[in-house]
Scaffold this motif. Structure first.
Motif, mmCIF file in Angstrom:
data_model
loop_
_atom_site.group_PDB
_atom_site.id
_atom_site.type_symbol
_atom_site.label_atom_id
_atom_site.label_comp_id
_atom_site.label_asym_id
_atom_site.label_seq_id
_atom_site.Cartn_x
_atom_site.Cartn_y
_atom_site.Cartn_z
ATOM 1 N N UNK A 62 0.821 -1.213 0.000
ATOM 2 C CA UNK A 62 0.000 0.000 0.000
ATOM 3 C C UNK A 62 0.851 1.259 0.000
ATOM 4 N N UNK A 63 2.099 1.125 0.435
ATOM 5 C CA UNK A 63 3.028 2.254 0.372
ATOM 6 C C UNK A 63 3.689 2.372 -0.999
ATOM 7 N N UNK A 64 3.343 1.464 -1.910
ATOM 8 C CA UNK A 64 3.844 1.561 -3.271
ATOM 9 C C UNK A 64 4.941 0.591 -3.628
ATOM 10 N N UNK A 65 5.301 -0.291 -2.709
ATOM 11 C CA UNK A 65 6.411 -1.203 -2.972
ATOM 12 C C UNK A 65 6.013 -2.397 -3.816
ATOM 13 N N UNK A 66 6.998 -2.952 -4.512
ATOM 14 C CA UNK A 66 6.841 -4.234 -5.200
ATOM 15 C C UNK A 66 7.177 -5.319 -4.181
ATOM 16 N N UNK A 67 6.176 -6.103 -3.790
ATOM 17 C CA UNK A 67 6.296 -6.961 -2.611
ATOM 18 C C UNK A 67 6.079 -8.421 -2.975
ATOM 19 N N UNK A 68 6.934 -9.278 -2.442
ATOM 20 C CA UNK A 68 6.749 -10.727 -2.494
ATOM 21 C C UNK A 68 6.556 -11.233 -1.070
ATOM 22 N N UNK A 69 5.620 -12.155 -0.891
ATOM 23 C CA UNK A 69 5.465 -12.825 0.398
ATOM 24 C C UNK A 69 5.707 -14.312 0.190
ATOM 25 N N UNK A 70 6.549 -14.914 1.040
ATOM 26 C CA UNK A 70 6.951 -16.312 0.902
ATOM 27 C C UNK A 70 6.525 -17.080 2.151
ATOM 28 N N UNK A 71 5.847 -18.198 1.963
ATOM 29 C CA UNK A 71 5.282 -18.967 3.067
ATOM 30 C C UNK A 71 5.554 -20.454 2.873
ATOM 31 N N UNK A 72 5.963 -21.146 3.936
ATOM 32 C CA UNK A 72 6.346 -22.550 3.821
ATOM 33 C C UNK A 72 5.152 -23.493 3.705
ATOM 34 N N UNK A 73 3.991 -23.100 4.246
ATOM 35 C CA UNK A 73 2.806 -23.947 4.151
ATOM 36 C C UNK A 73 2.016 -23.628 2.883
ATOM 37 N N UNK A 74 0.912 -24.313 2.688
ATOM 38 C CA UNK A 74 0.095 -24.121 1.501
ATOM 39 C C UNK A 74 -1.005 -23.104 1.664
ATOM 40 N N UNK A 75 -0.965 -22.329 2.740
ATOM 41 C CA UNK A 75 -1.967 -21.294 2.978
ATOM 42 C C UNK A 75 -1.336 -20.158 3.763
ATOM 43 N N UNK A 76 -1.980 -19.009 3.714
ATOM 44 C CA UNK A 76 -1.587 -17.875 4.536
ATOM 45 C C UNK A 76 -2.359 -17.936 5.867
ATOM 46 N N UNK A 77 -1.883 -17.191 6.846
ATOM 47 C CA UNK A 77 -2.628 -17.100 8.103
ATOM 48 C C UNK A 77 -1.857 -17.492 9.339
ATOM 49 N N UNK A 78 -0.744 -18.202 9.182
ATOM 50 C CA UNK A 78 0.096 -18.521 10.338
ATOM 51 C C UNK A 78 -0.637 -19.327 11.396
ATOM 52 N N UNK A 79 -0.516 -18.902 12.648
ATOM 53 C CA UNK A 79 -1.080 -19.688 13.750
ATOM 54 C C UNK A 79 -2.600 -19.806 13.656
ATOM 55 N N UNK A 80 -3.253 -18.878 12.953
ATOM 56 C CA UNK A 80 -4.714 -18.960 12.820
ATOM 57 C C UNK A 80 -5.095 -20.181 11.987
ATOM 58 N N UNK A 81 -4.419 -20.385 10.881
ATOM 59 C CA UNK A 81 -4.801 -21.436 9.940
ATOM 60 C C UNK A 81 -3.998 -22.721 10.088
ATOM 61 N N UNK A 82 -2.796 -22.657 10.633
ATOM 62 C CA UNK A 82 -1.969 -23.862 10.732
ATOM 63 C C UNK A 82 -1.921 -24.438 12.144
ATOM 64 N N UNK A 128 -6.809 -32.406 13.760
ATOM 65 C CA UNK A 128 -5.657 -31.851 14.456
ATOM 66 C C UNK A 128 -5.233 -30.576 13.743
ATOM 67 N N UNK A 129 -4.564 -29.693 14.457
ATOM 68 C CA UNK A 129 -3.894 -28.576 13.801
ATOM 69 C C UNK A 129 -2.805 -29.114 12.877
ATOM 70 N N UNK A 130 -2.435 -28.312 11.878
ATOM 71 C CA UNK A 130 -1.399 -28.728 10.933
ATOM 72 C C UNK A 130 -0.033 -28.840 11.587
ATOM 73 N N UNK A 131 0.174 -28.124 12.679
ATOM 74 C CA UNK A 131 1.475 -28.135 13.359
ATOM 75 C C UNK A 131 1.280 -27.741 14.815
ATOM 76 N N UNK A 132 2.211 -28.143 15.670
ATOM 77 C CA UNK A 132 2.151 -27.702 17.059
ATOM 78 C C UNK A 132 2.296 -26.182 17.120
ATOM 79 N N UNK A 133 1.693 -25.599 18.120
ATOM 80 C CA UNK A 133 1.803 -24.162 18.326
ATOM 81 C C UNK A 133 2.938 -23.843 19.277
ATOM 82 N N UNK A 134 3.873 -23.025 18.823
ATOM 83 C CA UNK A 134 5.049 -22.661 19.620
ATOM 84 C C UNK A 134 4.824 -21.317 20.296
#
Length: 385
Positions: free
Chosen positions: A28-48, A311-317
């Motif tokens: 939103x500040x105008x940058x060319x941005x890439x986001x890289x994620x190891x799982x098959x979805x976004x959301x982190x602890x919410x989704x995994x 089960x969750x996809x991974x343990x929560x740390x």
């Protein structure tokens, strides 16, 4: 030689709430941005991990932050992906729906996404500036070059690979991990009637964990279960040696008879940066979920016919690497309304960890300084959030 996969101005590594916020803010500040994620979805602890909330602490009197996190909650609400947390104004986020929320935010923003990709090394130039990362994926080993990198892995993985200073606790002192799970075929009406007749408060947490509070937390209602598992042990339903690992909070209930985000299985002595330790925790956690479900069926009205949904996809740390920043926040900053000239936002006076529980019911808050996200040593051009 390593082939170049892509180039960008801002590379965000990790796509949990912090990574999503960083990527969307940079775009939103105008940058060319890439986001890289190891799982098959976004959301982190919410989704995994299945921790379906951005903030469960919003009891009356809380003065909370605004920003992209709250925007995510509002979008989830409009898409029918939220329910109210049991005893306050917090939102429970449907983890599956949140995958769609995150997809929409990324697609609409123009952030360029990569899923199923691991960061395995940092590229640091002779001048000490990070210029990108080395990745591993089904496409092989490739590099992404970037003008700036934001480490939102939660474990300071990029900072570690770039040689930045950080601290860790011995595993016998660090916070435990959880295996979150969801149950189906729950009589939610019967369960809610039981919790109404047998209310729990945060004072009850002290039976399982030794905790320090300010006193005002003690009588607030909490979605907490532990005596029920003691009854299951006494009846021979759960092995006695498992009792110390079982007990905790329930959260969202659905009209379909589901209880999600059951945060009832905990394990200590786990090093979340060690693959052998994590492997053991994943397997032990799933085994202990079976004991927890047996206890629920035996002792909790409404769960008599409950079945495992997932089960969750991974343990929560909870505890991992912590960078040594240009500024390192203190307990006094958090509990005495710290103020900073380089503030980038606020957060309510909320602590839940290391045997301390402070809920932000007074309206007090602290500022978050930019310096705490900037490594004091190691690579330039790197932020950690």
């Amino acid at each position: 030689e390593i082939p170049i996969l892509d180039r960008c101005e801002v590379l965000v590594v990790g796509a949990g709430p912090a990574g999503l916020s960083a990527a969307l803010g940079a775009r939103r500040a105008g940058g060319d941005v890439i986001i890289a994620e190891r799982y098959g979805c976004f959301g982190g602890t919410i989704t995994t991990v299945g921790m379906e909330t951005l903030g469960w602490y919003r009891y009356e009197g809380t003065r909370d932050c605004e920003g992209i996190g709250r925007e995510m909650e509002r979008i989830a609400h409009r898409m029918g992906g939220t329910t109210k947390w049991p005893y306050n104004d917090s939102d429970c986020l449907d983890g599956e729906q949140f995958k769609l929320v995150a997809d929409k935010l990324i697609q609409d923003s123009g952030v360029r996404p990569y899923l199923h990709i691991w960061i395995v090394d940092a590229l640091v130039g002779d001048d000490g500036k990070i210029i990108g990362v080395v990745t591993e994926s089904k496409s092989g080993r490739q590099a992404i070059l970037a003008d700036r990198v934001v480490d939102c892995t939660g474990d300071a993985d990029v900072a570690h690979l770039a040689g930045c200073a950080y601290s860790t606790l011995d595993v016998d002192q660090s916070l435990g991990v959880s295996t979150v799970f969801s149950a189906a075929n729950v009589d939610t009406k019967r369960f809610l009637e039981y919790t109404k007749q047998n209310p729990a408060t945060y004072k009850d947490w002290s039976r399982t964990w030794t905790q320090e509070t300010t006193g005002k937390e003690e009588d607030l209602k909490s979605p907490y279960l532990d005596r029920e598992f003691e009854a299951a042990v006494n009846a021979g339903v759960i092995p006695a040696d498992k009792l110390g690992s079982i007990g905790g909070s329930w959260s969202a209930l659905t009209q379909a008879g589901e209880a999600t985000n059951l945060n009832l299985v905990h394990m200590t002595g786990v090093d979340v940066t060690d693959v052998k330790s994590l492997t053991r925790a994943e397997m032990d956690g799933r085994a202990n979920v079976q004991h927890a479900l047996n206890g629920l069926r035996h002792a909790v009205p409404g769960f008599e016919q409950a079945k495992l949904r997932n089960f969750a996809m991974t343990v929560g740390a909870r505890d991992s690497r912590k960078i040594i920043g240009k500024y390192n926040m203190t307990g006094e900053d958090v509990c005495c309304q710290g103020r900073f000239p380089d503030s980038i936002g606020i957060f309510p006076e909320f602590v839940d960890g290391y045997n301390i529980l402070i809920l932000p019911t007074t309206g007090r808050f602290f500022q978050v300084p930019f310096g705490c996200m900037v490594p004091a040593s190691g690579a330039d051009n790197l932020l950690v959030a």
